[in-house]
Design an enzyme around this catalytic site. Structure first.
Site, PDB file in Angstrom:
ATOM      1  CD  GLU A 153      40.389  57.723  63.391  1.00 59.79           C
ATOM      2  OE1 GLU A 153      40.857  57.538  62.235  1.00 59.79           O
ATOM      3  OE2 GLU A 153      40.213  56.723  64.093  1.00 59.79           O
ATOM      4  CG  LEU A 251      22.291  67.844  58.189  1.00 55.63           C
ATOM      5  CD1 LEU A 251      21.640  69.079  58.071  1.00 55.63           C
ATOM      6  CD2 LEU A 251      21.194  66.481  58.509  1.00 55.63           C
ATOM      7  CB  CYS A 261      33.875  56.462  67.780  1.00 57.14           C
ATOM      8  SG  CYS A 261      35.622  56.670  68.675  1.00 57.14           S
TER       9      CYS A 261
END
Ligand code: UDX
Length: 446
Positions: A153, A251, A261
């Site tokens: 997204e 990270l 998701c």
């Protein structure tokens, strides 16, 4: 070529608009009449940068049309993409009913050979099951290609147009050739096309998302350690990321992964592994770590302000990440829920997700504010929970003046700690050492 896209959600609509932009005629079908009516009037029902323009451009050019009539679209198309949602029915168990229902409808409407392309994220073995279900309804030949989607997204169009890879899991050369041809425009940018079998494609999608979950939880654990060790996590992440075997992305510490998701797919992979008699301790650990981060942050807040009950806490950011109005499995919303449970009054602002948050959590102590400074007004503490760019440039003096208290929890490391400290804030970030104060400045990145 004519293709049908079943599902006008975040995956389906982006894919439909991008395929239409490749020059293919796309029939985008959804059973949500209001959504289709809105799309016909050029209104995209969710935030995604560039999508409105792409949808309208291709609709005007006659390459993208919207309908609720699936049988009609099927009859006109050789290839039918399926991008229906697979939200959890129970935790770890994606709801495959909409997928099988679409399969049944396709079976009933088809009059000649079709290629079904499954874009929805589904557990390993689902395409085979779908094929069996369809064969119960029709004797006409068809093929199923598993073509998992890796869109993020906020950058979905860029991801579709410039993918790291396109995965095509097929059981026949014919269907592989047909779908490969659809993606021909991507050959020009040399996007790798991975041809494999259905099961590998299905599992690879889950494995990709689970790996990202592990990477995020890993850096969040290192951030916790950095807090205690007085080390800056960003310096550590830089060293890690320069190792090409590790890479610099994903990270960034925070309050954990959310959205529609990563959490769902990680749960589903764990559950399907269990069904197949297999344990995934690393992935399970990553999921557990993710769940603990909100309480970790709450403890930090309590250490700084004492009891939360009757305190006013300003919250900046509700969406699960910036550039979206999506609050599904947003860790920011989880944190808000924790604050409300502790008896706090929460004054929250998100540049895009205020409305979605109000629809998700109705509570008399949750007040949605029109901007960041209003959210801070008279607050005892302020927490930044989503890293919107506009939060990186807040006027620290104005914020501090608006507030009652002086505690700033920066869960996404958006704010320059010593800038906040100079204005009299007690600052607590993620993996930037312990609470920074005027007397004890923060450990800044080198
Ligand atoms: C993800 C996958 O990236 C994509 O390939 C898949 O198709 C769908 O799921 P998305 O949900 O759009 O995409 O968001 P993503 O940008 O991956 O972020 C997911 C979550 O992880 C967000 O809550 C984000 O805040 C968090 N995150 C991400 C971190 O906390 N740190 C990071 O370094 C990266």
């Amino acid at each position: 070529m004519n293709v049908t896209m079943v599902g006008a959600g975040r995956v389906g609509l982006v894919a439909a608009a991008c395929l239409a932009d490749f020059g293919i005629k796309v029939h985008c079908v959804d059973n949500d009449v209001r959504r289709i009516d809105a799309l016909r009037e050029g209104r995209v029902p969710f935030e995604e940068p560039g999508l409105s323009e792409l949808v309208n451009k291709n609709a005007v050019a006659g390459r993208l049309c919207f309908s609720t009539n699936l049988p009609d679209a099927i009859r006109q198309s050789l290839v039918i993409f399926i991008a229906v949602g697979t939200e959890d029915e129970t935790p770890g168990s994606p709801n495959l009913k909409p997928l099988f229902e679409v399969g049944k409808q396709i079976a009933r409407a088809m009059e000649e050979y079709k290629v079904l392309v499954v874009k929805s994220t589904v557990p390993v073995g689902t395409s085979r099951r779908l094929a069996r279900e369809i064969m119960k309804e029709t004797s006409i030949s068809f093929d199923i290609v598993s073509n998992p989607e890796f869109l993020r997204e906020g950058s979905a169009i860029e991801n579709f147009m410039r993918p790291d890879r396109v995965v095509l899991g097929a059981s026949s050369h014919q269907s592989l050739a047909i779908v490969r041809d659809i993606y021909r425009p991507l050959y020009l940018i040399e996007a790798p096309i991975i041809a494999t079998d259905n099961e590998t494609a299905e599992l690879a999608k889950y494995a990709s998302n689970a790996f990202l979950s592990v990477k995020i939880s890993f850096i969040n654990e290192i951030a916790n350690l950095c807090d205690n060790a007085g080390v800056n996590v960003h310096d550590v992440a830089k060293v890690l990321g320069l190792d090409r075997r590790i890479g610099p992305k994903f990270l960034h510490p925070g309050i954990g992964f959310g959205g529609s998701c990563l959490p769902k797919d990680t749960r589903a992979l764990i559950a399907s592994a269990h069904q197949l008699g297999c344990e995934l301790p690393v992935i399970e650990g990553a999921y557990k770590t993710n769940v603990t981060l909100c309480s970790y942050l709450l403890e930090r807040l309590k250490n700084a302000v004492g009891t939360i009950e009757h305190k006013t806490i300003g919250v900046l950011g509700l969406a699960y990440k910036p550039l979206t109005d999506d609050v599904r499995e947003s860790r920011a919303m989880d944190f808000v829920r924790l604050l409300l449970k502790e008896g706090a009054v929460v004054q929250a602002f998100d540049p895009a997700a205020n409305a979605a948050a109000a629809a998700l959590v109705q509570h008399e102590n949750l007040l949605l504010m029109p901007d960041a400074y209003e959210a801070a007004s008279n607050a005892d503490a302020l927490a930044v929970l989503t890293e919107w760019n506009e939060f990186r440039n807040l006027d620290m003096q104005r914020l501090k003046k608006a507030m009652n208290g002086h505690v700033l929890i920066d869960a996404r490391n958006c704010i320059e700690p010593n800038e906040a400290v100079m204005e009299g804030f007690d600052y607590f970030g993620r993996g930037r050492g312990t609470m920074a104060t005027k007397e004890q400045p923060a450990v800044v990145a080198v």
